[in-house]
Write a protein that holds these residues in place. Structure first.
Motif: not given
Length: 560
Positions: A294-295, A299-302, A306-308
């Protein structure tokens, strides 16, 4: 060093316990009466002995066959605990009344199919206790069968056999709970190094089944080096500070398994030394892996967010730069213009659609709409190249067929993936004539007198998509416009559906254009035309769309 510190901590506590025991000395002894004055104890009866047993018990007499084997057993006695057990578990049992010795397997037929007969035979033959063995059997009752689950033992008792049992489901449920929850417990005595382990302790920790019970130092020896400081602090707090605490341990060579250890002190007396360490160990490997997964996902979602956000910011700036906002710029040429752009929501907020409407030095406005291949910033980059290339080429004052040919060369030079469709048009106000070329794009639609239809193809048919083949030539078509005519140019993202037929998509667009016009014919002025375009896009748009959608509406108006 931590492992050595744990050894020293445990050895020091053992010395303290030994010193404490030496200081206590032997307990005082009461004076013993002379042998002649002792009362003579009476001999208890067999039934009293049975009743003194803490577990349910039956006394049975084995019956032998001709070959000397035990073929049955006579049920000759039971204790109070057995009676209480029967009363609690077999309240509605249909059992024959019993007063004289009776066959055990006649009274309880289901027992004959369990391990009990073999246990009776071995106990009588070998004169050794048998069990404990888990025995499951059924007894019929008025309300239905009752399932019994017991831990059974059989022991020789003179010429008889003593069959004892206690409810086995508690032991089995405890073992099952430990296995299901990956939980175990242990109590480590620090004075004599004795260890009490729960059932399944070795299994939960992944230790060999035949291995001796691990001491605290043995446990320290199998955890990873990064877990030793935590284990030392836990033992220090329990043994010297005499308080409950917990830590996490990783076992070396156990497949990266992680355990949470909650420990508490066991004292010799209130306020005295800690005699033992009692602990519960829970395997939290799966939970830890879920948290780590989940972490990582967070982190990947964050990172993606940020990229999006960065891409969206770039897209906003790019959209403002390449998609014009015009109010009355074309009014001097006798045209109203309105545009609606809907980006593909799945990507950056801008894609390959573009449009242009601007005055050229020769007085004939350039009007164009295109769709670059792909999605997101990659498509937007190609779109910007083509749009600005067309703007520069248009200053040559060449006809639209030559502009389209040159634009194709630009796309071909950009690479094999740089393909795009486009409508390139020029409006000649003195003739009220729209000349246009088609490069693989949906044909413009003319709305006149409440009816919508596609403009006819150029004489040589629609041209190839831009960027497919160099040195391609294009031909133009012309359409004379009367006051009130509306020309609609659109990208296929507005009409195209997955697994749909292009002709059906076109008919849907024509029907929507007519319906929106019939519902509220646009009044004079840019705002009314913009409202018509917005309503038309809203009617055609929806969650099924998988591409950018663009609509450019031109309306001929009276001049002066």
């Amino acid at each position: 060093m931590e492992l050595q510190a744990i050894r020293q901590l445990l050895e020091a506590q053992r010395r303290r316990i030994q010193a404490y025991t030496d200081l206590q000395g032997p307990p005082p002894r009461e004076p013993v009466a002379a042998p002649s004055s002792r009362p003579v104890p009476t001999v208890s009866s067999g039934q009293e002995v049975l009743n003194a047993l803490p577990m349910a018990a039956l006394l049975v007499t084995p019956l032998h066959g001709e070959d000397g084997t035990v073929r049955d057993a006579l049920y000759v006695g039971q204790n109070a605990a057995a009676q209480a057990y029967g009363a609690s578990r077999l309240r509605e049992a249909t059992l024959p009344r019993w007063s004289d010795p009776v066959s055990l397997f006649e009274r309880f037929p289901a027992l004959a199919g369990t391990a009990v007969p073999a246990m009776l035979a071995r106990a009588f033959r070998d004169r050794t206790p048998q069990g404990p063995t888990t025995v499951e059997w059924l007894v019929r009752t008025v309300s239905g069968p009752v399932r019994l689950n017991d831990e059974v033992r059989v022991a020789p008792c003179g010429e008889h056999l003593l069959l004892t049992w206690h409810r086995g489901h508690r032991t089995r449920m405890t073992a099952a709970a430990q296995k299901l929850m990956r939980t175990s417990w242990a109590e480590w005595n620090l004075g004599d190094l004795h260890v009490e382990l729960s059932h399944g302790f070795r299994e939960v920790l992944g230790l060999p089944a035949g291995r001796a019970a691990p001491t605290l130092f043995d446990l320290a020896a199998v955890v990873t080096s990064d877990s030793l400081p935590s284990l030392y602090r836990t033992l220090y707090d329990v043994i010297l500070r005499k308080r409950k605490t917990e830590c996490e341990l990783r076992l070396d060579g156990a497949g990266e398994r992680v355990f949470r250890m909650a420990a508490e002190p066991v004292r010799i007396a209130p306020g005295s030394l800690v005699w033992a360490v009692r602990a519960v160990l829970v395997d939290i490997t799966a939970d830890r892996r879920r948290r780590e997964t989940a972490a990582r996902a967070e982190r990947e979602a964050r990172r993606q967010l940020e990229r999006a956000e960065a891409v969206s910011e770039v897209a906003d700036v790019l959209r403002e730069a390449v998609l014009p906002h015009f109010q009355d710029e074309l009014a001097t040429f006798g045209l109203d213009a309105a545009a609606v752009y809907r980006p593909d929501a799945r990507v950056a907020g801008i894609g390959g659609d573009w449009y242009k409407a601007r005055k050229l030095p020769d007085g004939a406005p350039l009007i164009a709409l295109g769709d670059a291949r792909g999605h997101g910033l990659e498509a937007a980059t190609l779109m910007a190249k083509l749009r600005y290339a067309l703007a520069g080429l248009a200053y040559t004052e060449q006809p639209v067929e030559r502009l389209t040919q040159w634009l194709n060369e630009v796309a071909c030079a950009d690479g094999t993936e740089s393909t795009a469709t486009a409508i390139v048009a020029r409006y000649h106000p003195e003739q009220a004539l729209l000349r246009w070329t088609c490069a693989g794009h949906p044909r413009p639609v003319l709305v006149r007198d409440g009816l919508a239809e596609q403009l006819p193809d150029p004489t040589d048919g629609p041209g190839l998509t831009l960027g497919v083949l160099p040195h391609t030539t294009y031909t133009a078509a012309a359409a004379a416009l009367t006051v009130g005519d509306i020309v609609l140019m659109y990208s296929d993202g507005l009409t195209e559906r997955r697994d749909s037929d292009p002709d059906r998509d076109t008919r849907r667009f024509l029907t929507a254009a007519e319906q929106c016009l019939a519902e509220a014919p646009p009044a004079a002025g840019h705002d009314a035309l913009q409202d018509y375009a917005e309503r038309l896009v809203a009617r055609l748009d929806g969650p099924h769309r998988e591409d950018d959608a663009t609509l450019l509406a031109l309306r001929r108006i009276a001049t002066g």
